[in-house]
Scaffold this motif. Structure first.
Motif, PDB file in Angstrom:
ATOM      1  N   ALA A  13       0.818  -1.204   0.000  1.00 34.84           N
ATOM      2  CA  ALA A  13       0.000   0.000   0.000  1.00 34.84           C
ATOM      3  C   ALA A  13       0.851   1.252   0.000  1.00 34.84           C
ATOM      4  O   ALA A  13       0.382   2.330  -0.374  1.00 34.84           O
ATOM      5  N   THR A  14       2.095   1.164   0.413  1.00 34.40           N
ATOM      6  CA  THR A  14       2.926   2.352   0.533  1.00 34.40           C
ATOM      7  C   THR A  14       3.668   2.686  -0.743  1.00 34.40           C
ATOM      8  O   THR A  14       4.255   3.750  -0.858  1.00 34.40           O
ATOM      9  N   ASN A  15       3.646   1.762  -1.717  1.00 33.42           N
ATOM     10  CA  ASN A  15       4.372   2.056  -2.953  1.00 33.42           C
ATOM     11  C   ASN A  15       3.505   1.863  -4.192  1.00 33.42           C
ATOM     12  O   ASN A  15       3.988   1.536  -5.261  1.00 33.42           O
ATOM     13  N   GLY A  16       2.186   2.006  -3.969  1.00 32.78           N
ATOM     14  CA  GLY A  16       1.305   1.944  -5.125  1.00 32.78           C
ATOM     15  C   GLY A  16       1.096   0.550  -5.654  1.00 32.78           C
ATOM     16  O   GLY A  16       0.631   0.364  -6.771  1.00 32.78           O
ATOM     17  N   GLY A  17       1.437  -0.486  -4.858  1.00 30.85           N
ATOM     18  CA  GLY A  17       1.168  -1.856  -5.260  1.00 30.85           C
ATOM     19  C   GLY A  17       2.244  -2.466  -6.116  1.00 30.85           C
ATOM     20  O   GLY A  17       2.036  -3.471  -6.776  1.00 30.85           O
ATOM     21  N   THR A  18       3.438  -1.864  -6.181  1.00 29.85           N
ATOM     22  CA  THR A  18       4.538  -2.431  -6.958  1.00 29.85           C
ATOM     23  C   THR A  18       5.784  -2.482  -6.099  1.00 29.85           C
ATOM     24  O   THR A  18       5.919  -1.769  -5.106  1.00 29.85           O
ATOM     25  N   ASP A  19       6.706  -3.355  -6.461  1.00 30.57           N
ATOM     26  CA  ASP A  19       7.967  -3.424  -5.747  1.00 30.57           C
ATOM     27  C   ASP A  19       8.959  -2.443  -6.378  1.00 30.57           C
ATOM     28  O   ASP A  19       8.617  -1.660  -7.259  1.00 30.57           O
ATOM     29  N   ASP A  20      10.215  -2.476  -5.928  1.00 29.66           N
ATOM     30  CA  ASP A  20      11.205  -1.511  -6.384  1.00 29.66           C
ATOM     31  C   ASP A  20      11.500  -1.616  -7.871  1.00 29.66           C
ATOM     32  O   ASP A  20      11.956  -0.670  -8.502  1.00 29.66           O
ATOM     33  N   ASP A  21      11.257  -2.791  -8.450  1.00 25.84           N
ATOM     34  CA  ASP A  21      11.540  -2.980  -9.861  1.00 25.84           C
ATOM     35  C   ASP A  21      10.317  -2.678 -10.725  1.00 25.84           C
ATOM     36  O   ASP A  21      10.348  -2.861 -11.942  1.00 25.84           O
ATOM     37  N   GLY A  22       9.203  -2.265 -10.083  1.00 28.89           N
ATOM     38  CA  GLY A  22       8.024  -1.935 -10.852  1.00 28.89           C
ATOM     39  C   GLY A  22       7.123  -3.115 -11.132  1.00 28.89           C
ATOM     40  O   GLY A  22       6.160  -3.000 -11.887  1.00 28.89           O
ATOM     41  N   ARG A  25       2.299  -6.270  -7.659  1.00 29.24           N
ATOM     42  CA  ARG A  25       2.179  -7.083  -6.458  1.00 29.24           C
ATOM     43  C   ARG A  25       0.707  -7.288  -6.158  1.00 29.24           C
ATOM     44  O   ARG A  25      -0.165  -6.722  -6.813  1.00 29.24           O
ATOM     45  N   SER A  26       0.414  -8.076  -5.136  1.00 26.64           N
ATOM     46  CA  SER A  26      -0.972  -8.347  -4.801  1.00 26.64           C
ATOM     47  C   SER A  26      -1.658  -7.073  -4.329  1.00 26.64           C
ATOM     48  O   SER A  26      -1.006  -6.161  -3.822  1.00 26.64           O
ATOM     49  N   PRO A  27      -2.994  -6.978  -4.483  1.00 28.26           N
ATOM     50  CA  PRO A  27      -3.718  -5.776  -4.057  1.00 28.26           C
ATOM     51  C   PRO A  27      -3.479  -5.495  -2.577  1.00 28.26           C
ATOM     52  O   PRO A  27      -3.354  -6.412  -1.761  1.00 28.26           O
ATOM     53  N   ARG A  28      -3.394  -4.212  -2.231  1.00 28.10           N
ATOM     54  CA  ARG A  28      -3.138  -3.842  -0.852  1.00 28.10           C
ATOM     55  C   ARG A  28      -4.352  -4.148   0.009  1.00 28.10           C
ATOM     56  O   ARG A  28      -5.479  -4.200  -0.453  1.00 28.10           O
ATOM     57  N   GLY A  29      -4.107  -4.369   1.278  1.00 26.00           N
ATOM     58  CA  GLY A  29      -5.194  -4.649   2.211  1.00 26.00           C
ATOM     59  C   GLY A  29      -4.834  -4.137   3.585  1.00 26.00           C
ATOM     60  O   GLY A  29      -3.723  -3.659   3.831  1.00 26.00           O
TER      61      GLY A  29
END
Length: 277
Positions: A13-22, A25-29
């Motif tokens: 949730a803190t990075n818009g749902g993606t990891d550092d490589d873009g 990721r799974s939907p935030r909850g």
């Protein structure tokens, strides 16, 4: 006074749902809701009210951590505490949600969605059947990679005495309805036949019916029950194919795959009875 921590979000949730490589990721909850939900799952698994310490242990947390969740769930009606024993059980809102969920689920729709993958996995034709006005009736057929020259299509009735599908209904459907349907088939004395009665007992125990060369030489079938949340038979799943290619052994890969599909659908319909993990 005990106070709940503010709900926390998953890292996504803190990075818009993606990891550092873009990468996606799974939907935030809200993590605290998922943590507290373990208490509800523990109550469902237990099937009865539990003391705080036992409920917390079943959910993998301490009583001090579990208590504020239970307070909030109680305010919502998801759990309720017995005034005498102090045990926690599912509350009225949880029961209402369960009943509404059962009403909204369409067993046939769920089964039909599973049939293409099941046919490919088993390597044979599969079908779903329900109890109709006159007895078992096939409502969907999914043809497999191996052709089967059998007159089986949507709307075809299934013999209670001589088909895998029919025998599942004979074993698990209401006895009076089964007796009346057998009489219409000209098999009024079938339930008095010791061999047939023993076969139905085996089907109830194994949750699997098996038919070899019974209607047509060289053609075999097996079927499993699917139960709803009230423990009633909702439908039957069947596999049919050449006897040389369909392994009717109770522990065969094909039988296990068919039974697993039936159990998965039963769970989706809310069934928690014997034979379902």
């Amino acid at each position: 006074m005990m106070r709940m921590n503010n709900p926390t979000l998953h890292p996504a949730a803190t990075n818009g749902g993606t990891d550092d490589d873009g990468d996606a990721r799974s939907p935030r909850g809200i993590q605290s809701i998922e943590v507290g939900g373990q208490l509800l799952k523990a109550l469902v698994r237990a099937g009865s009210a539990l003391a705080l310490k036992d409920l917390a242990r079943a959910a993998g947390m301490t009583p001090a951590k579990a208590h504020p969740y239970l307070v909030s769930f109680g305010k919502l009606g998801l759990v309720e505490q017995d005034a005498v024993s102090g045990r926690y059980g599912l509350g009225p809102l949880a029961l209402q949600l369960g009943l509404i969920g059962l009403q909204q689920v369409d067993p046939v729709r769920l089964a039909v969605a599973q049939l293409p993958a099941l046919a490919a996995q088993l390597g044979c034709t599969v079908s779903a059947a329900v109890w109709g006005p006159m007895g078992p009736i096939i409502v969907h057929v999914e043809h497999g990679p191996t052709p089967v020259h059998v007159a089986m299509r949507h709307g075809t009735p299934a013999s209670l005495r001589h088909t895998g599908t029919g025998k599942v209904f004979a074993a698990f459907a209401p006895p009076q309805a089964v007796a009346e349907a057998l009489a219409r088939e000209g098999e009024a004395a079938a339930l008095d036949d010791p061999a047939f009665a023993a076969e139905l007992q085996d089907i109830r125990r194994e949750r699997l019916s098996r038919v070899r060369d019974e209607l047509l030489p060289g053609i075999s079938a097996m079927a499993v029950p699917v139960f709803d949340g009230f423990g009633r038979l909702a439908l039957a799943l069947a596999a049919i194919g050449p006897s040389a290619l369909l392994d009717l052994g109770v522990g065969s890969p094909q039988a296990q795959a068919l039974r697993a599909c039936g159990e998965q659908l039963s769970r989706r319909l809310g069934y928690t009875g014997q034979g379902i993990a």
